[in-house]
Design a protein around this motif. Structure first.
Motif, PDB file in Angstrom:
ATOM      1  N   TRP A   1      22.941  31.301 -55.686  1.00  0.00           N
ATOM      2  CA  TRP A   1      24.095  31.278 -54.790  1.00  0.00           C
ATOM      3  C   TRP A   1      25.272  31.863 -55.549  1.00  0.00           C
ATOM      4  O   TRP A   1      25.457  31.560 -56.728  1.00  0.00           O
ATOM      5  CB  TRP A   1      24.420  29.838 -54.385  1.00  0.00           C
ATOM      6  CG  TRP A   1      23.348  29.213 -53.568  1.00  0.00           C
ATOM      7  CD1 TRP A   1      22.302  28.469 -54.022  1.00  0.00           C
ATOM      8  CD2 TRP A   1      23.194  29.310 -52.160  1.00  0.00           C
ATOM      9  NE1 TRP A   1      21.514  28.089 -52.963  1.00  0.00           N
ATOM     10  CE2 TRP A   1      22.036  28.588 -51.812  1.00  0.00           C
ATOM     11  CE3 TRP A   1      23.936  29.938 -51.154  1.00  0.00           C
ATOM     12  CZ2 TRP A   1      21.594  28.478 -50.503  1.00  0.00           C
ATOM     13  CZ3 TRP A   1      23.499  29.820 -49.844  1.00  0.00           C
ATOM     14  CH2 TRP A   1      22.342  29.095 -49.529  1.00  0.00           C
TER      15      TRP A   1
ATOM     16  N   THR B   1      22.103  34.748 -52.474  1.00  0.00           N
ATOM     17  CA  THR B   1      22.994  34.660 -51.318  1.00  0.00           C
ATOM     18  C   THR B   1      24.437  34.623 -51.787  1.00  0.00           C
ATOM     19  O   THR B   1      24.816  33.759 -52.577  1.00  0.00           O
ATOM     20  CB  THR B   1      22.681  33.400 -50.487  1.00  0.00           C
ATOM     21  OG1 THR B   1      21.306  33.427 -50.114  1.00  0.00           O
ATOM     22  CG2 THR B   1      23.550  33.336 -49.248  1.00  0.00           C
TER      23      THR B   1
ATOM     24  N   ILE C   1      28.181  26.345 -50.032  1.00  0.00           N
ATOM     25  CA  ILE C   1      27.222  26.437 -51.134  1.00  0.00           C
ATOM     26  C   ILE C   1      26.670  25.048 -51.458  1.00  0.00           C
ATOM     27  O   ILE C   1      25.450  24.863 -51.571  1.00  0.00           O
ATOM     28  CB  ILE C   1      27.863  27.088 -52.378  1.00  0.00           C
ATOM     29  CG1 ILE C   1      28.130  28.574 -52.108  1.00  0.00           C
ATOM     30  CG2 ILE C   1      26.966  26.906 -53.609  1.00  0.00           C
ATOM     31  CD1 ILE C   1      28.979  29.265 -53.160  1.00  0.00           C
TER      32      ILE C   1
ATOM     33  N   ASP D   1      18.537  25.179 -58.048  1.00  0.00           N
ATOM     34  CA  ASP D   1      19.176  26.454 -57.704  1.00  0.00           C
ATOM     35  C   ASP D   1      20.227  26.803 -58.753  1.00  0.00           C
ATOM     36  O   ASP D   1      20.754  25.926 -59.443  1.00  0.00           O
ATOM     37  CB  ASP D   1      19.857  26.377 -56.337  1.00  0.00           C
ATOM     38  CG  ASP D   1      18.880  26.404 -55.167  1.00  0.00           C
ATOM     39  OD1 ASP D   1      17.665  26.577 -55.390  1.00  0.00           O
ATOM     40  OD2 ASP D   1      19.344  26.245 -54.018  1.00  0.00           O
TER      41      ASP D   1
ATOM     42  N   VAL E   1      23.964  28.573 -59.334  1.00  0.00           N
ATOM     43  CA  VAL E   1      25.204  28.978 -58.670  1.00  0.00           C
ATOM     44  C   VAL E   1      26.046  29.756 -59.672  1.00  0.00           C
ATOM     45  O   VAL E   1      26.255  29.306 -60.798  1.00  0.00           O
ATOM     46  CB  VAL E   1      25.988  27.758 -58.135  1.00  0.00           C
ATOM     47  CG1 VAL E   1      27.324  28.195 -57.536  1.00  0.00           C
ATOM     48  CG2 VAL E   1      25.153  27.006 -57.110  1.00  0.00           C
TER      49      VAL E   1
END
Length: 152
Positions: free
Chosen positions: A4, A30, A61, A69, A71
């Motif tokens: 992210w 993304t 987010i 994940d 970030v």
């Protein structure tokens, strides 16, 4: 696992590194921002435009984030939320936020914020340079290499 990107303030050169990495390791990436973004045509790269407003992109987010994940952000409060949700947070200078360093970073950020609000000029961070870009690319590559090994 997916990546992210807190894309409103993410430097273009960092986005380019992320685009190449997404294609190379086939990881969904993304970008979330409150403005339209250009992304290359890819099965692995997409962007989400959220409404303008304070922390709207950050909140999206955090809402979508799953444990594990990654970030990409320079926003320390967002990084703290990512860590709380068992995600990983990497800033554009190639430094990971960790459970061990996030409290101190929040403390310093809040102190600087207090100084600015009382009229003290603190200046901003230095411009992203080649060393920072290289550190980011290296940390991202190491992270993705470890992650790919875990999934194999």
């Amino acid at each position: 696992m997916q990546i992210w990107v807190d894309a409103d303030a993410c430097p273009n050169v960092i986005k380019e590194i992320l685009f190449r990495a997404a294609e190379r390791v086939k990881v969904r990436t993304t970008l979330v921002a409150n403005q339209p973004l250009r992304t290359p045509p890819s099965l692995y790269i997409k962007s989400i435009q959220v409404q303008a407003g304070f922390d709207v992109a950050d909140n999206r987010i955090v809402q979508e984030l799953e444990a594990g994940d990654l970030v990409i952000t320079a926003d320390i409060p967002l990084a703290a939320e990512v860590i709380e949700k068992k995600g990983h947070a990497l800033n554009p200078r190639g430094q990971f936020y960790t459970p061990e360093n996030i409290r101190e970073r929040l403390r310093v950020r809040n102190a600087m914020e207090e100084m600015r609000s009382s009229g003290v000029m603190t200046g901003g961070p230095p411009t992203l340079n080649q060393t920072d870009r290289q550190a980011f690319a290296n940390q991202l590559d190491r992270f993705l290499t470890r992650h790919v090994k875990k999934e194999s």
